[in-house]
Design a protein around this motif. Structure first.
Motif, PDB file in Angstrom:
ATOM      1  N   ASP A  81      23.733 -13.588  19.733  1.00 25.77           N
ATOM      2  CA  ASP A  81      23.981 -12.519  18.778  1.00 25.77           C
ATOM      3  C   ASP A  81      23.617 -13.001  17.370  1.00 25.77           C
ATOM      4  OD1 ASP A  81      26.114 -14.051  17.812  1.00 25.77           O
ATOM      5  OD2 ASP A  81      27.636 -12.873  18.846  1.00 25.77           O
ATOM      6  N   GLU A  82      23.866 -12.144  16.377  1.00 24.44           N
ATOM      7  CA  GLU A  82      23.425 -12.454  15.014  1.00 24.44           C
ATOM      8  C   GLU A  82      24.125 -13.672  14.420  1.00 24.44           C
ATOM      9  OE1 GLU A  82      25.002  -9.735  16.246  1.00 24.44           O
ATOM     10  OE2 GLU A  82      25.568  -8.420  14.571  1.00 24.44           O
ATOM     11  N   SER A 235      15.020  -8.252  22.695  1.00 27.07           N
ATOM     12  CA  SER A 235      15.776  -7.978  21.471  1.00 27.07           C
ATOM     13  C   SER A 235      16.405  -6.601  21.595  1.00 27.07           C
ATOM     14  CB  SER A 235      14.869  -8.029  20.235  1.00 27.07           C
ATOM     15  OG  SER A 235      13.860  -7.033  20.318  1.00 27.07           O
ATOM     16  N   LYS A 237      20.348  -4.166  21.091  1.00 26.57           N
ATOM     17  CA  LYS A 237      21.760  -3.992  20.772  1.00 26.57           C
ATOM     18  C   LYS A 237      22.592  -4.081  22.049  1.00 26.57           C
ATOM     19  CE  LYS A 237      21.039  -2.814  16.374  1.00 26.57           C
ATOM     20  NZ  LYS A 237      21.544  -3.618  15.222  1.00 26.57           N
ATOM     21  N   THR A 246      23.655  -7.189  17.430  1.00 22.30           N
ATOM     22  CA  THR A 246      22.219  -7.380  17.538  1.00 22.30           C
ATOM     23  C   THR A 246      21.963  -8.687  18.277  1.00 22.30           C
ATOM     24  OG1 THR A 246      21.830  -6.188  15.475  1.00 22.30           O
ATOM     25  CG2 THR A 246      20.069  -7.635  16.261  1.00 22.30           C
ATOM     26  N   SER A 248      19.040 -11.309  20.665  1.00 22.74           N
ATOM     27  CA  SER A 248      17.667 -11.672  21.005  1.00 22.74           C
ATOM     28  C   SER A 248      17.708 -12.894  21.904  1.00 22.74           C
ATOM     29  CB  SER A 248      16.836 -11.959  19.750  1.00 22.74           C
ATOM     30  OG  SER A 248      17.380 -13.054  19.034  1.00 22.74           O
TER      31      SER A 248
END
Length: 399
Positions: A81-82, A235, A237, A246, A248
């Motif tokens: 995640d981010e 990538s 949500k 978010t 990836s």
């Protein structure tokens, strides 16, 4: 379909029918049953069989094969995640033929001869959410009128779905094949809602396993048609535990179909898909139990595990791995859902200088689906130095 057919159906199908028609679950399949794990070793007379002289054709083989008894489209992903926290996910669509082609009913609203099941899972830390759906179709709809069916798969533009869970060609990328896909699957409402919307981009070729796509699964020769796309960059949500993140990372999609996947004496399997940090990739599995191939040695029938795998270069070149080239040794177990499940393994492949420890950081990855199994993220370390080497997924059945 008459009730007299029910005792001959595999366990996966019995559980599915129980849920669909009666609204209740089935007991867990018994490991070591005479038809193998989930009935996948059951005799499959009348169905088409995977054979070593079969050839794969794309994009046609991205679609369904209703003349075979079982089939799946199976995606796993190792994401972050981010904030850099690891996150794993799975989405699988299964197809099960109810009867051989010669016994199919004529198309009619209730004349389904194909059953479908989809699994979704999201895992992060100790949080693990699982969902399952079921559908049905007639085999004619699979091939000739796919969009009228509740579930199905078409080859080009690629589209696999069960209700509104779907994996399909990305229209914005003008993809007509298998290189750019969008995966969408959600369930629940408000705070209980979870799922994902993801973009998948292939950065390498498809990989055929075994002998040009025929993957042998036992010493007596039966197997499956099996290929993978192990080069997905992902990538999008993910919604989990009431929060949308978010994400990836990397993904691996397996395509497999067969009519008798296992030897009747095989009790389950351990399957590994591994992304190494140097760009190499590895698929390896073992099927536990079964025959050593010599009918005169009945006392050894339960002792021979069958192993196979594929070593994949960063460019996508594939080297098949023989059963005697792979050693899998469980090093530690965890108690999960009342079962002792191996969650740390040593994996040795001398031909490609692999000697690694594969470890599941979180043991609570039990899939509480109609046919339960363990599936979760793993990390990979060099056995000698403990140096981190990569990540991947592990699936274990029959425990």
């Amino acid at each position: 379909m008459s009730i007299r057919r029910l005792p001959n159906l595999p366990i996966l199908l019995i559980a599915t029918l129980a849920l669909m028609l009666q609204g209740c679950g089935e007991e867990d399949p018994a490991p070591g049953s005479s038809a193998g794990f989930a009935g996948l070793g059951q005799d499959a007379a009348g169905f088409q069989h995977a054979e070593s002289n079969s050839s794969l054709t794309f994009p046609t083989d991205h679609s369904a094969h209703p003349d075979y008894r079982i089939e799946w489209w199976y995606l796993t992903a190792n994401l972050e995640d981010e904030s850099g926290e690891p996150l794993g996910l799975q989405w699988t669509l299964f197809r099960q033929a109810l009867m051989p082609p010669s016994e199919r009913p004529e198309p009619a609203p209730w004349a389904a001869d194909q059953l479908w099941m989809a699994h979704m899972a999201i895992s992060q830390g100790e949080h693990h959410q699982v969902a399952e759906r079921f559908g049905r179709s007639h085999s004619q709809a699979v091939s000739s009128q796919p969009h009228d069916a509740q579930a199905g798969v078409i080859a080009s533009p690629f589209h696999a779905w069960l209700d509104d869970w779907q994996l399909k060609a990305n229209e914005e990328a003008n993809s007509i094949d298998f290189d750019n896909l969008t995966l969408t699957a959600y369930i629940g409402e408000d705070e209980s809602r979870f799922g994902y919307t993801l973009e998948l981009t292939a950065e390498g070729p498809l990989v055929l396993h075994g002998e040009e796509g025929f993957s042998q699964k036992a010493a007596n020769g039966q197997g499956s048609m099996y290929y993978s796309q192990p080069f997905w960059q992902i990538s999008g949500k993910v919604t989990i535990n009431g929060e949308t993140k978010t994400v990836s990372g990397r993904g691996w999609l397996d395509r497999e179909w067969s009519s008798q996947l296992l030897d009747a004496r095989q009790s389950g399997w351990d399957w590994f898909s591994i992304h190494l940090d140097d760009g190499y990739k590895l698929m390896a599995f073992q099927l536990r139990g079964g025959s050593n191939g010599d009918s005169n040695q009945a006392d050894q029938e339960q002792s021979a595990d069958y192993r196979s795998g594929t070593w994949i270069t960063p460019q996508g070149d594939a080297t098949p791995l023989a059963t005697d080239d792979i050693t899998l040794t469980p090093l530690a177990t965890s108690t999960v859902a009342g079962r002792d499940v191996p969650t740390q393994w040593r994996l040795e492949i001398p031909s490609v200088a692999i000697d690694i420890i594969v470890d599941a950081p979180h043991a609570n990855r039990w899939m509480t689906t109609s046919v339960p199994y363990w599936e979760g993220e793993v990390v990979v370390n060099d056995r000698a130095s403990s140096k981190p080497l990569g990540e991947g997924y592990l699936e274990m059945t029959g425990y």
